[in-house]
Design a protein around this motif. Sequence first.
Motif, PDB file in Angstrom:
ATOM      1  N   GLY A 122       0.789  -1.226   0.000  1.00  0.00           N
ATOM      2  CA  GLY A 122       0.000   0.000   0.000  1.00  0.00           C
ATOM      3  C   GLY A 122       0.820   1.274   0.000  1.00  0.00           C
ATOM      4  O   GLY A 122       0.435   2.273  -0.628  1.00  0.00           O
ATOM      5  N   ILE A 125       1.848   2.693  -3.419  1.00  0.00           N
ATOM      6  CA  ILE A 125       0.655   3.201  -4.103  1.00  0.00           C
ATOM      7  C   ILE A 125       0.299   4.585  -3.569  1.00  0.00           C
ATOM      8  O   ILE A 125      -0.025   5.511  -4.333  1.00  0.00           O
ATOM      9  CB  ILE A 125      -0.530   2.227  -3.920  1.00  0.00           C
ATOM     10  N   PHE A 277      -5.535   6.973  -6.072  1.00  0.00           N
ATOM     11  CA  PHE A 277      -4.403   6.120  -5.696  1.00  0.00           C
ATOM     12  C   PHE A 277      -4.160   6.169  -4.187  1.00  0.00           C
ATOM     13  O   PHE A 277      -3.849   5.146  -3.566  1.00  0.00           O
ATOM     14  CB  PHE A 277      -3.141   6.552  -6.451  1.00  0.00           C
ATOM     15  N   GLY A 281      -4.375   2.948  -1.922  1.00  0.00           N
ATOM     16  CA  GLY A 281      -3.217   2.538  -1.136  1.00  0.00           C
ATOM     17  C   GLY A 281      -3.519   2.459   0.337  1.00  0.00           C
ATOM     18  O   GLY A 281      -3.055   1.549   1.037  1.00  0.00           O
TER      19      GLY A 281
END
Length: 298
Positions: A122, A125, A277, A281
């Motif tokens: 995560g 991201i 994003f 994430g």
Amino acid sequence: MTRKENNIVLFSITLCWAASYVFIKSLPPDLSSYAYLTLTTGTASVVLVIVFAKQLKKLNLRILGQGFLMSLLMAGNLLAEKAGIDQLPSSNASFISSLNILFVPLLLLMLHRYPTRNNMLGIPIILFGLALTSGFELRGFLNTGTFYMIVACLFMAVYTISADYFTKSTDPLLLGVTQMCFTAIIGFLLWLIEEPQTFASIEYTRELLSSVFILAFFAKAYAYIMLMYSQRYTSPVSVTIIASTEPIVTLILALLIPASFGAKEVFHLESLLGAMFIMAGAIVAGTNFLDKRKEQAA
């Protein structure tokens, strides 16, 4: 406190910090950062001392020492960040200030505390989303401003990890109050060096007083006390992951109340993609489906 309740508290803290920009914009442009730090943390300290006067009888030298250390880290972060912002484009400064989400796991690795598989997936991201949202550019990156911003991130990362360590064995309320009081003292001493007249040098308007009180109550008193409580029940990585959603909250607030942010805000494609994003994430890093899959395979 359950995980869900703790996440709600952390999101409320993020909302307070994101919304604080509205009231910072209302402060006089000639108000120094030291004066701002003194007024907000000083007002927050007075409120906290009055409200929690009975609990302060439990203070001891260990808690005072921990609170003083936390205040030094907080002041170091604010001072380094101010120096960096003065020498960098706002897009680069915004992105670098978010690198705390990278520094915290790295420092934890040095302490032999390993992030989960979901954290490791995560975090990249989120970083990509932050780069899109802030409009980060490589041009003008290598300078002293970048160095100051990285130092500020390191201070904040150490602050987050220290809070995690201290709150596990120390009353979060007492730790929050003492660090707020010490930060106010540090801010005042720096302000005294910069402007010997300190409080007498300010014109106290209704707008200034209302903004200072709101910032002191929500962005300082509430946010930092609840942050100490949250860190007792969660990991430093989880704290930084939720804090990384602040650009999304700021963007939404700018759309809802554009006049308070000084300009009409519109959704750019990069900002929208960056926000998506960051959220993706944060969801990945905040869950544990990869670890569950590993356990099932074993």
